[in-house]
Design an enzyme around this catalytic site. Structure first.
Site: not given
Lengths: 560, 560
Positions: B31, B34, B73, B206, B318, B320, B322
């Protein structure tokens, strides 16, 4: 190369002696204090150093898994020697934690000596950051060292195994802590300035929305939302710088007093540096990530410089005193100071304001118009009154507990907030003091005044609840402060780039494509991308072997 | 393997068509929206798709450097095809941004087609995280595609080059956005729960300080400072889960209405999901890092699982939309809702409370004792009044500007705060609604009620300035809320481990040595360390070649 550092429990004098010795002896040393199960609580360390009077040796031993040394930098693969902190035991008596010089590896072939287990603790945050450092683990199985390898300035063990305390004042230890922590505050300012420089420059380059009639879009730095996130961080970078400079003076002052056996200011100086270490590093760590977000998607690229800066910086919040533990120490000091107010003992240094108790409990902020918030005296009084009233409120609530320790524990979240209020006051007041001096350069002082106001008023807005619920200011005055803050942002804007250029970082040091001095960001991003090894080939390794057959498979499946 | 996703400007229906087609055609798609210089502002994209009526083709072109596609991506090395968003141009007319299917690489040898420049954009945050994803760059030099490769559901270009808008409602786009963002809210809950699970379990393992008479030290989870940082995050994980579940319902509701051509609730649903996406992801990103700090030094080790979780998670703030841009959209919707209050148009859904304007402007909180803060009605009214009064204050300040857009821009930091107040109210109210239902399991509801109160009261304390300056509560009531919060922490403590076990994450999924189910943390840390390749050899590679000679050199220098 790693050089030995003796800090915390040691003294600088030991450090000075050790360093040339290390070079002469061809050794590489590290500082082995922290254990797998023991960090903040040094007195809880489990490694033992048991004196054997028969042989005049100490037997260094790791009795449990949690006593394994863990984290020392340079330990894992490189160090030949370590200063090991261990519980000193003579006869059946435990004398607490002391330092011992222990050889770990052969100087011939670098192999670990008998009884020594040493290795690297594994990968850490980030792709680079501390992964080039061999933070290590270390276990001892009854390792023997001569008696004279104990660091004996403060305490000694005699040939007969008698434990003797020297008359060297224990307080000297705190002098070293003041030194180390003031350097951390200066470093915080540097790291913050770096992140702010990147975000500010790129905010001037980047444009988004707001195009009118097909013209260019609006520079991101012109948006009030960007300014309200970015400019307080710019102001903080300057504020931390000035308080860092002042801390350098404080350390010199403390050192001179220590040499004259004057320990009177030490507790206050210790609390002050502990608090400022905590406050400035916490703010800086968050600010680096905020600056990354302020760069939009490109901030996520490694070559923005911000991911690496973040990964390298964040351990600062934990090492040299966990930030929350340090703030509790400050709170303890504040409660002690408050409890002594009636006794005639005058609070000194950064707590001197508490001496004006009556005034600070009664004063009312006189702001009537937004511009009244520009007066340093008004700001200072509001921050003093807020810090003092929060401390007094804590002290009052503490007094309701029959066991003070229970109270301290139960109210610790409130005490943290009082400690932060006190630390913020220190930074604000030192900034204001700085502005009372001559500052060279035409118009420079004016810009620094604007940033000082931004620093103070953004804190006031962020912690509005503190100021209003302690009646230091009214809601109306809070709104006026916010209004003034907005006006100040407009005054920062024209000089924002100059104010980050003034940090004078080279592109090489900054290490950021987004923050490059000439602003040629997109060209550089594009060029940098092609340097990635993935781009060496058009078809990536493994594509034809692994991806292609899967795609082919789909056809066959589809045909079945 | 990467599968094509058509989101934002596209519709689900397109997605459904594309997927089986992709498999059948043996392609891998991405896709590509940007660009190097264009992210948030989709309408500012520069890539062009110019229709050529002579050949019935579109010419896809990257006219500038900043028009290079950047970030998609799967684009860099793997994708064979992309859905490219570009400005549609017919004749001399620009019709704005539309989607086009473009083949990028040969299906024979995977080499880029003529006119296509494609590559990877380089390394990103973290050591793993998105570095296994080939986020790519893409440039077009007059690449021609057939006319039928434009996604034509909403708009068409005819054979003659005429631009035609279909009667498919434009609002459908928002339906997809509601879908994507509600999944992000659910994911936020999962990521937050993961970080909280790790930090909570390790806080119980701890121990630090507080040893009495040589006994074990205090479990870190028993410190109020730890509880006051950790338990609100635990409560947030549950709160986000419940609001995420509700958003799933909201999406179903919106979809059914869209199918019936009922767009009445869409703007409110869109604002609601935008705001919740922003608020929950911002909180979660910060919370993961806070959980890391809550684990002390060991949180910095990669095998704590937290560094990777952080590096993978933060882009959510950031992508989908900002987070700041989304909150401004919410603020815009709130201001519109306020402006219509007098018009008789009733606010719907999550803004319904604004319909009780008169009551919310006048109501006074009736809390007199700390336990009064346990009443859901009291909490809800305080949050409603605060959110409403902040919106009203913004609207009042906006009305002072002659140009509304100037006002919106100038007051945007205040508008962000009003939007956050509104979003927090949504989460609080949906949590309270959830508790009105039957919840199976003995005592489960009681625990969830405690967490609900923790969630609300920690927000009240954090934003005390909002509540007090809008006169929703008095300073005294704020102090009582804080007192009640402390008591609630003590009630969370006994069930804290159970409450994170309830997330039912396997050790494998959790991926954290510190968070392992059986609590055998130190043994596992020790074992994991030895698996580091650096520990394969006793003397590290390069030591004898590089370090040893330097040490030897010192002797020679010393002897000169």
């Amino acid at each position: 190369m790693f050089i030995p550092a003796i800090k915390g429990q040691g003294t600088e004098e030991q450090h000075e002696k050790w360093l040339p010795m290390a070079y002469k002896m061809q050794i590489i040393g590290c500082y082995a204090q922290t254990e797998l199960g023991h960090g903040s609580n040094v007195q809880g360390l489990e490694t033992t150093a048991t004196f054997d009077p028969q042989t005049d040796e100490f037997v260094i031993h790791s009795p449990t898994l949690t006593s394994s040394k863990w984290w020392p930098g340079g330990l894992g693969k490189v160090s030949t020697h370590a200063v090991v902190y261990a519980r000193l035991i003579t006869g059946a008596q435990d004398h607490g934690v002391h330092g011992f010089i222990v050889q770990l590896r052969s100087l011939d072939d670098h192999s670990p000596l008998p009884g020594i287990t040493v290795g690297d603790i594994g990968m850490k945050f980030g792709s680079g950051a501390y992964n080039s450092m061999d933070n290590g683990l270390l276990r001892f199985d009854h390792v023997r060292i001569p008696r004279n390898q104990m660091l004996m300035r403060v305490s000694q063990v005699t040939r007969e195994g008698k434990f003797v305390q020297s008359d060297v004042p224990r307080q000297l230890v705190y002098g070293t802590m003041v030194y180390v922590r003031q350097t951390i505050v200066s470093d915080a300012s540097c790291a913050l300035a770096r992140a702010v420089c990147i975000a500010t420059r790129y905010s001037a380059v980047r444009r988004q929305f707001g195009s009118q009639n097909g013209g260019p879009e609006t520079q991101v730095i012109d948006y009030k939302t960007q300014q309200s996130r970015l400019f307080p961080l710019l102001a903080s970078a300057y504020a931390f710088r000035f308080v860092g400079e002042w801390l350098k003076w404080l350390y010199t002052d403390v050192t001179q007093r220590l040499q004259a056996n004057d320990f009177s200011t030490l507790p206050e100086a210790h609390a002050c540096t502990a608090g400022l270490k905590s406050m400035t590093t916490s703010v800086t760590a968050d600010a680096i990530e905020e600056c990354r977000k302020l760069c939009g998607g490109h901030g996520y690229l490694s070559n923005s410089g911000l991911p690496e800066l973040f990964a390298v910086y964040i351990p600062t919040c934990t090492y040299e005193g966990d930030n929350v533990v340090l703030l509790l120490q400050v709170a303890r000091f504040l409660m002690k100071t408050v409890s002594q107010l009636g006794s005639g003992k005058k609070p000194v240094g950064t707590t001197a304001y508490m001496g004006r108790a009556e005034h600070l409990m009664q004063c009312r902020c006189e702001v009537e118009r937004a511009e009244d918030w520009l007066k340093p005296s008004v700001i200072l009084e509001a921050f003093e009154a807020r810090a003092f009233r929060m401390s007094i409120a804590c002290a009052k609530n503490l007094s309701k507990f029959s066991n003070p320790e229970d109270g301290f524990s139960e109210l610790s979240p409130d005490l943290l907030e009082a400690a932060i209020a006190h630390c913020q006051l220190i930074v604000v007041s030192k900034y204001i003091e700085k502005l009372q001096q001559d500052i060279p350069g035409k118009g420079v002082k004016r810009q620094l005044e604007i940033l000082c106001n931004v620093y103070a008023l953004h804190l006031l807005h962020k912690h509005l609840g503190d100021f209003v619920t302690t009646s230091c200011i009214t809601p109306k005055q809070g709104a006026l402060a916010n209004e003034q803050l907005r006006l100040l942002y407009s005054q920062v804007r024209p000089n924002a780039i100059t104010l980050v250029d003034a940090f004078n970082y080279t592109d090489h040091y900054l290490g950021s494509v987004l923050g490059c001095y000439n602003g040629n960001v997109y060209q550089r991003l594009y060029e940098e991308a092609w340097k990635d090894p993935l781009n060496d080939t058009v078809v990536p390794d493994g594509y034809l072997e692994y991806v292609w057959p899967i795609l082919k498979q789909h056809i066959r499946t589809a045909r079945l």
